[in-house]
Enzyme design. Structure first.
Site, mmCIF file in Angstrom:
data_model
loop_
_atom_site.group_PDB
_atom_site.id
_atom_site.type_symbol
_atom_site.label_atom_id
_atom_site.label_comp_id
_atom_site.label_asym_id
_atom_site.label_seq_id
_atom_site.Cartn_x
_atom_site.Cartn_y
_atom_site.Cartn_z
ATOM 1 N N GLY A 10 0.837 -1.200 0.000
ATOM 2 C CA GLY A 10 0.000 0.000 0.000
ATOM 3 C C GLY A 10 0.872 1.251 0.000
ATOM 4 C CD GLN A 11 -1.482 6.493 -0.879
ATOM 5 O OE1 GLN A 11 -0.849 7.496 -1.176
ATOM 6 N NE2 GLN A 11 -2.689 6.558 -0.366
ATOM 7 C CB ALA A 71 -6.669 -0.514 5.589
ATOM 8 C CB THR A 73 -8.152 2.131 1.439
ATOM 9 O OG1 THR A 73 -7.585 1.512 0.275
ATOM 10 C CG2 THR A 73 -7.268 1.902 2.644
ATOM 11 C CE1 TYR A 110 0.524 4.630 11.067
ATOM 12 C CE2 TYR A 110 0.619 2.276 10.576
ATOM 13 C CZ TYR A 110 1.234 3.452 10.975
ATOM 14 O OH TYR A 110 2.566 3.440 11.302
ATOM 15 C CE1 TYR A 136 -11.135 2.879 4.892
ATOM 16 C CE2 TYR A 136 -11.720 5.146 5.452
ATOM 17 C CZ TYR A 136 -10.768 4.150 5.305
ATOM 18 O OH TYR A 136 -9.449 4.436 5.577
HETATM 19 N N1 LIG Z 1 -5.552 6.699 1.891
HETATM 20 C C1 LIG Z 1 -6.084 7.617 2.698
HETATM 21 O O1 LIG Z 1 -6.429 8.725 2.292
HETATM 22 C C2 LIG Z 1 -6.272 7.298 4.163
HETATM 23 C C3 LIG Z 1 -6.946 8.223 4.970
HETATM 24 C C4 LIG Z 1 -7.105 7.943 6.320
HETATM 25 C C5 LIG Z 1 -6.608 6.778 6.849
HETATM 26 N N2 LIG Z 1 -5.989 5.886 6.051
HETATM 27 C C6 LIG Z 1 -5.494 4.639 6.643
HETATM 28 O O2 LIG Z 1 -4.081 4.602 6.512
HETATM 29 C C7 LIG Z 1 -3.649 3.245 6.357
HETATM 30 C C8 LIG Z 1 -2.788 3.118 5.110
HETATM 31 O O3 LIG Z 1 -3.587 3.467 3.982
HETATM 32 P P1 LIG Z 1 -2.976 3.511 2.505
HETATM 33 O O4 LIG Z 1 -3.353 4.823 1.915
HETATM 34 O O5 LIG Z 1 -1.551 3.088 2.509
HETATM 35 O O6 LIG Z 1 -3.873 2.402 1.818
HETATM 36 P P2 LIG Z 1 -3.675 1.669 0.433
HETATM 37 O O7 LIG Z 1 -2.645 2.347 -0.394
HETATM 38 O O8 LIG Z 1 -5.024 1.454 -0.126
HETATM 39 O O9 LIG Z 1 -3.051 0.275 0.869
HETATM 40 C C9 LIG Z 1 -3.796 -0.653 1.574
HETATM 41 C C10 LIG Z 1 -3.073 -1.971 1.489
HETATM 42 O O10 LIG Z 1 -3.894 -2.930 2.160
HETATM 43 C C11 LIG Z 1 -3.862 -4.101 1.408
HETATM 44 N N3 LIG Z 1 -5.030 -4.941 1.567
HETATM 45 C C12 LIG Z 1 -6.316 -4.712 1.167
HETATM 46 N N4 LIG Z 1 -7.063 -5.791 1.412
HETATM 47 C C13 LIG Z 1 -6.247 -6.711 1.971
HETATM 48 C C14 LIG Z 1 -6.419 -8.030 2.433
HETATM 49 N N5 LIG Z 1 -7.594 -8.666 2.336
HETATM 50 N N6 LIG Z 1 -5.350 -8.672 2.956
HETATM 51 C C15 LIG Z 1 -4.152 -8.087 3.026
HETATM 52 N N7 LIG Z 1 -3.909 -6.835 2.605
HETATM 53 C C16 LIG Z 1 -4.951 -6.177 2.072
HETATM 54 C C17 LIG Z 1 -3.789 -3.681 -0.042
HETATM 55 O O11 LIG Z 1 -3.251 -4.777 -0.735
HETATM 56 P P3 LIG Z 1 -3.156 -4.848 -2.328
HETATM 57 O O12 LIG Z 1 -1.954 -4.003 -2.649
HETATM 58 O O13 LIG Z 1 -2.964 -6.293 -2.577
HETATM 59 O O14 LIG Z 1 -4.455 -4.303 -2.844
HETATM 60 C C18 LIG Z 1 -2.864 -2.475 0.044
HETATM 61 O O15 LIG Z 1 -1.528 -2.845 -0.153
HETATM 62 C C19 LIG Z 1 -4.919 2.409 6.336
HETATM 63 O O16 LIG Z 1 -5.191 1.938 7.634
HETATM 64 C C20 LIG Z 1 -6.003 3.400 5.949
HETATM 65 O O17 LIG Z 1 -7.289 3.017 6.409
HETATM 66 C C21 LIG Z 1 -5.792 6.117 4.719
#
Ligand SMILES: NC(=O)c1ccc[n+]([C@@H]2O[C@H](COP(=O)([O-])OP(=O)(O)OC[C@H]3O[C@@H](n4cnc5c(N)ncnc54)[C@H](OP(=O)(O)O)[C@@H]3O)[C@@H](O)[C@H]2O)c1
Length: 315
Positions: A10-11, A71, A73, A110, A136
């Protein structure tokens, strides 16, 4: 010390891997949903859609610190897949907590500004009442509560509007659309704090360093929920305008589209989003003796990274 990073593709997970700070703290093991890392390396499998399967991985790696960046997301899709979102963001996090409590490990997790309804008029403190507007947000709140209820040592860092030079995010979408269109309509009545992954990684490491250096009683007082976002506030429209201004001056884009302000009502989506997503970061800053950057400085750093990236295109 064994450290397990979950969600390495993920990011945020990728930022942890590429910035490299966890490997300096201990022996780092990475895991992803399918056992492949973004760079093609073979890593461990951790599928949060099958929460029971996580135990075998934890038993084998025996981490003292579990960093969970995995997560569900997809905010809009979650409205029609709430059970899956709940399983990944709620139930699986509870399993991590259960294992961590039994093995005296620390979970770093997170969460999101979407646990709030956005009706506030001043920044949300960590103790402000939660009231998610959509599936979500409900699933992320379930994860927070499951981790608390597990009794594990933990940090929950709520963050918001996450982006970086890589991965799927608003900044990269804007840069792509900016090359294709002369006019972009962007929502101007939702307020938040764009937060680069680097700020979250750096903040996490500072918190971990404090925790590792502390005596057990001091650790217990330190653990809990914090807000980890940049300072200041803007709207999606303000963020987009700043992106294009900087992208042009730093040579990331050679053109600048017109960014028209619209309301959220003019951009209908399956999930309702909070209109006001400003999180009060004072607890984090006071506890860990840091000053978080303003969002504009975060953007300058990410744009700099894009401008000086070798041969890769920005989006
Ligand atoms: N993005 C935002 O704007 C935002 C805002 C507030 C909070 N957050 C929180 O910050 C944290 C990091 O978010 P991020 O932006 O890095 O999210 P992201 O880029 O969407 O990455 C999420 C990762 O979770 C993995 N994932 C999804 N389903 C899964 C499963 N069943 N088993 C294992 N892994 C799985 C995805 O895997 P794949 O690569 O295989 O799809 C992806 O690598 C999360 O807790 C998110 O809720 C994010």
């Amino acid at each position: 010390m064994n450290i397990l990073l979950l969600g390495a593709n993920g990011q945020l997970g990728r930022s942890f891997v590429e910035q490299g700070p966890l490997a300096e703290l201990g022996s780092l093991t990475c895991a992803s949903r399918d056992g492949r890392r973004f760079d093609g390396a073979n890593i461990e499998v951790a599928n949060f859609a099958q929460p029971d399967s996580l135990r075998a991985l934890l038993d084998r790696i025996e981490p003292q610190i579990i960093i969970n960046t995995a997560a569900y997301t997809a905010v809009d899709r979650a409205e029609s897949e709430e059970a899956l979102a709940h399983c990944i963001n709620g139930e699986a996090v509870g399993h991590l907590g259960e294992w961590a409590r039994r093995h005296r490990a620390l979970v770093v997790h997170y969460s999101s500004d979407y646990v709030f309804d956005g009706n506030a008029a001043r920044p949300y403190t960590v103790r402000a009442p939660t009231n998610p507007l959509g599936a979500y947000g409900r699933s992320k709140l379930a994860g927070e509560l499951a981790l608390q209820a597990s009794g594990a040592q933990h940090f929950t860092f709520r963050t918001a509007w996450v982006y970086g030079a890589k991965g799927q995010n608003f900044l990269r979408t804007m840069l792509r659309l900016g090359t294709e269109r002369d006019l972009l309509k962007v929502v101007a009545d939702q307020r938040g704090t764009p937060t680069p992954t680097r700020v979250i990684v750096d903040g996490t490491i500072v918190a971990l360093q404090h925790w590792l250096a502390a005596a057990p009683e001091a650790r217990a007082q330190m653990e809990g929920t914090y807000h980890l976002v940049t300072r200041g506030e803007t709207t999606w429209h303000g963020f987009a305008s700043a992106i294009f201004e900087l992208a042009q001056t730093q040579g990331v884009l050679n053109r600048r589209p017109f960014v028209e302000a619209i309301t959220a009502a003019e951009y209908p989506s399956p999930a309702r989003r909070p209109a006001y997503s400003i999180l009060d970061t004072r607890c984090f800053e006071e506890r860990f003796a840091v000053t978080l950057p303003v969002w504009q400085d975060g953007l300058i750093a990410v744009m700099h990274e894009l401008a000086f990236k070798d041969s890769e295109t920005p989006c």
